[in-house]
Scaffold this active site. Structure first.
Site, short mmCIF file in Angstrom:
data_model
loop_
_atom_site.label_atom_id
_atom_site.label_comp_id
_atom_site.label_asym_id
_atom_site.label_seq_id
_atom_site.Cartn_x
_atom_site.Cartn_y
_atom_site.Cartn_z
N ASP A 279 0.87 -1.24 -0.16
CA ASP A 279 0.19 -0.07 -0.01
C ASP A 279 0.72 1.22 0.03
OD1 ASP A 279 -2.10 1.84 0.31
OD2 ASP A 279 -3.03 0.58 1.98
N ASP A 280 1.07 1.82 -1.19
CA ASP A 280 1.68 3.19 -1.34
C ASP A 280 3.26 2.96 -1.21
OD1 ASP A 280 -0.71 4.48 -0.95
OD2 ASP A 280 -0.38 5.49 0.80
N LYS B 96 -5.78 -6.07 3.60
CA LYS B 96 -6.59 -4.78 3.27
C LYS B 96 -7.67 -5.09 2.23
CE LYS B 96 -6.31 0.15 1.46
NZ LYS B 96 -5.56 1.20 1.35
N ASP C 264 0.12 -0.47 -4.90
CA ASP C 264 -1.22 -0.21 -5.45
C ASP C 264 -1.46 1.11 -6.08
OD1 ASP C 264 -1.14 1.16 -3.13
OD2 ASP C 264 -3.23 0.46 -2.20
N LYS D 231 1.34 9.35 -5.74
CA LYS D 231 0.20 8.88 -5.82
C LYS D 231 -0.81 9.83 -5.70
CE LYS D 231 -2.92 7.12 -2.00
NZ LYS D 231 -3.02 6.72 -0.44
#
Length: 623
Positions: free
Chosen positions: A26-27, A143, A354, A412
């Site tokens: 994530d990120d 997640k 992601d 992002k």
């Protein structure tokens, strides 16, 4: 290659079908992993890359739940129900600041529109649903972010076993300060305050003691695999293993943080140069690549920081690195188990981020200034020595993020390459062997995962032409393409050279066709007009060619119009299309979250804190 595929059916199919393990960070930034040019210790992921392929032109959406929707469905997130993050649609001020009279693009036009439900809708059939019905054991740990309520849980979308983090993010240690004197959770933190989880069909009332997210998901995935072996379940498996790390708040166990003490003391600009050099040495970018200049006017340059500011900033990056190493350790314990049990050779293991690195300087957001900063000062300990622990709450900002996304532009939430180009590596199952440690520059996207996995499993999608049904309802087709013909050498690329791909998030947009890409970025980070780049010559999106080649620009803007019509995008920026405006009275702010789980008593009595979302289906004007 194709001979290794089994036909669709149950576990009794004649040929042994492959297993699948899809791992998502994530990120995570493009160069954070060691095998992608970083200095962070990632030996387990490096080993997978050494036995498989690294992709340098692999793309996700610009934000998390849209990407996860595309992984699950193989189609565009505007079709699947996550046209925007529900948290951003819910309140316009969750979006990044812009210039002009209005501080934000209003998200009111999106509320109520098909494709903006905030959860996987009924127009799509999911990958685990299809695999489950074809005889696979389906399981996930990590997640979800594709629905908060029981009818949206992973179990309802094809997972036989699931331990799911339901919202966008939360404290990795599940730390919750006890509020005093009728204090309220600040608006920006409401949806990151509670570590809300569900296992199978029930909310988790209490997480295990000594909880840390990455370790918890690794343990749970391992337990599901061991349970399968203990039950002598001979079905092949599909495992979805999506982490919440390294998303803010940046937190990691001390033993990992210690590994990076002093590593980042020279600052983000030096780190950026070191990573670019290593990427060149590894063959991940061209020797003469021109990186996009760092865009971070809202924060100080490293040279202008005080000694204390530098110490805290470099410590934040140390914690981030520790989070990535902890992800790697948990990937390692799951992959090691597959190897010990003889399953690894027959398993596709892939890993990706992601979206691009998280570069928001939240301290510059009006929604964060004031009450949230006061809340952090009152309830959290952000002293230097405590950074990274459960009762700290920090992020690392745009300069460190652009050290990770270089040579690309921004990070992002932006549809530039820095926001949508992500690291992807894959170790393929027996029968799909590739050059070990190879690198491919073939363009691909997260939408290609589902068709690739279905192809390898010998499972057909029920609606290849968009006219089929699943469980009695009409479902859309996949927009992604199987990688199998590329892996087998039948095709030189995953997509044809004239393939068109679009992106849109929060009023930011892009379209790519071959080597050409047009990008629309609102102010202050962009000029708020279409820009055009030749990525083959200019991967950093530095030299805008829109004025030099207006005819090509016009053709590509028409591709954008077609993408909007095909996917149902509701653009927020007027320049991206003329749409019916929504009245605030019809599309109210801050009522679109189905479950206000952060409120007192919500976890004990969830039904009392759920609400039906108003839905307004409207005709979209032709452009």
């Amino acid at each position: 290659m194709n001979e290794s595929k089994a036909s669709s059916g149950t576990a009794g199919a004649s040929a042994k079908r492959p297993n699948f393990l899809v791992i998502v960070a994530d990120d995570l930034g493009f160069s954070d992993l060691s095998c992608f040019g970083g200095e962070i210790k990632t030996p387990n992921l490096d080993k997978l890359a050494g036995n498989g392929l690294r992709f340098t032109d692999f793309h996700a959406a610009a934000a998390c739940s849209p990407s996860r929707a595309m992984i699950m469905t193989g189609t565009d997130h505007h079709i699947a129900g996550l046209g925007n993050l529900i948290e951003w649609t819910n309140r316009s001020d969750q979006n990044a600041p812009s210039e002009g009279e209005a501080k934000y693009w209003s998200t009111a036009p999106q509320r109520g529109m098909p494709g903006y439900e905030g959860y996987l809708n009924e127009r799509v059939v999911t990958l685990p649903e299809l695999l489950r019905d074809a005889g696979y054991l389906t399981m996930m740990a990590g997640k979800w972010h594709l629905g908060l309520t029981p009818e949206r849980f992973p179990q309802k979308r094809g997972f036989e076993r699931s331990f799911a983090h339901l919202p966008a993010c939360s404290n990795h240690y599940a730390y919750e300060p006890q509020l005093k004197n009728q204090d309220q959770i600040p608006g920006f933190m409401t949806m990151s305050f509670i570590a809300l989880h569900a296992e199978d069909d029930e909310y988790v009332k209490k997480l295990p003691d000594n909880w840390y997210s990455s370790n918890g998901y690794g343990d749970k995935m391992l337990s599901y695999l061991k349970e399968r072996k203990e039950k002598e379940d001979e079905r092949p498996f599909f495992g979805y293993f999506p982490f919440t790390a390294p998303h803010w708040p940046l937190q990691a166990p001390d033993e990992y943080v210690e590994h990076y003490k002093g590593v980042y003391d020279e600052g983000p600009d030096v780190l950026r140069e070191k990573r670019l050099q290593r990427m060149k040495e590894l063959g991940l970018c061209a020797e003469d690549v021109e990186p996009h200049p760092v865009v971070a006017d809202e924060v100080k340059q490293w040279a202008d920081m005080t000694a204390e500011e530098k110490a805290k900033s470099s410590k934040a990056m140390e914690v981030f690195a520790a989070m990535v190493e902890c992800i790697d350790a948990n990937v390692g314990k799951v992959v090691d188990y597959l190897e010990e049990t003889g399953e690894l050779d027959n398993t596709l293991v892939c890993f990706m981020s992601d979206n691009g690195a998280e570069g928001a300087a939240y301290e510059a957001y009006p929604i964060v200034q004031g009450t949230m900063i006061q809340h952090l000062q009152k309830y959290y300990d952000n002293s230097l020595d405590n950074l990274g622990r459960g009762n700290s709450f920090i992020w690392y900002g745009p300069r460190w993020a652009q050290a990770a996304t270089a040579p690309s532009r921004l990070y992002k939430a932006f549809t530039t390459e820095g926001g949508v180009r992500v690291p992807f590596l894959a170790k393929f199952p027996k029968g799909y062997e590739t050059e070990k440690g190879g690198i491919t520059n073939s363009f691909s996207t997260v939408m290609d995962l589902a068709p690739t996995i279905l192809d390898m499993a010998g499972v057909k999608h029920p609606s290849p032409d968009g006219k089929g049904t699943f469980q009695g309802r009409e479902v859309v087709s996949m927009r992604g393409r199987s990688m199998v013909p590329f892996l087998s050498g039948e095709q030189s690329n995953i997509h044809p050279k004239d393939f068109i791909n679009g992106w849109e998030t929060c009023g930011r947009a892009a379209v790519r066709c071959g080597d050409w890409k047009i990008v629309f970025i609102p102010k202050p980070k962009g000029p708020e007009k279409w820009q055009m780049y030749n990525l083959a010559k200019d991967p950093g999106e530095v030299h805008d060619l829109a004025e030099q080649d207006p005819e090509r620009l016009e053709r590509m803007i028409k591709m954008w119009d077609q993408y909007v019509l095909e996917t149902g995008v509701v653009p927020l920026a007027p320049a991206l299309g003329q749409w019916m405006e929504a009245m605030e009275a019809q599309m109210p702010e801050d009522v679109w979250m189905e479950y206000e789980y952060w409120k007192d008593g919500a976890r004990d009595n969830p039904e009392q804190f759920r609400r039906e979302q108003p839905r307004f289906t409207r005709e979209v004007k032709a452009m």
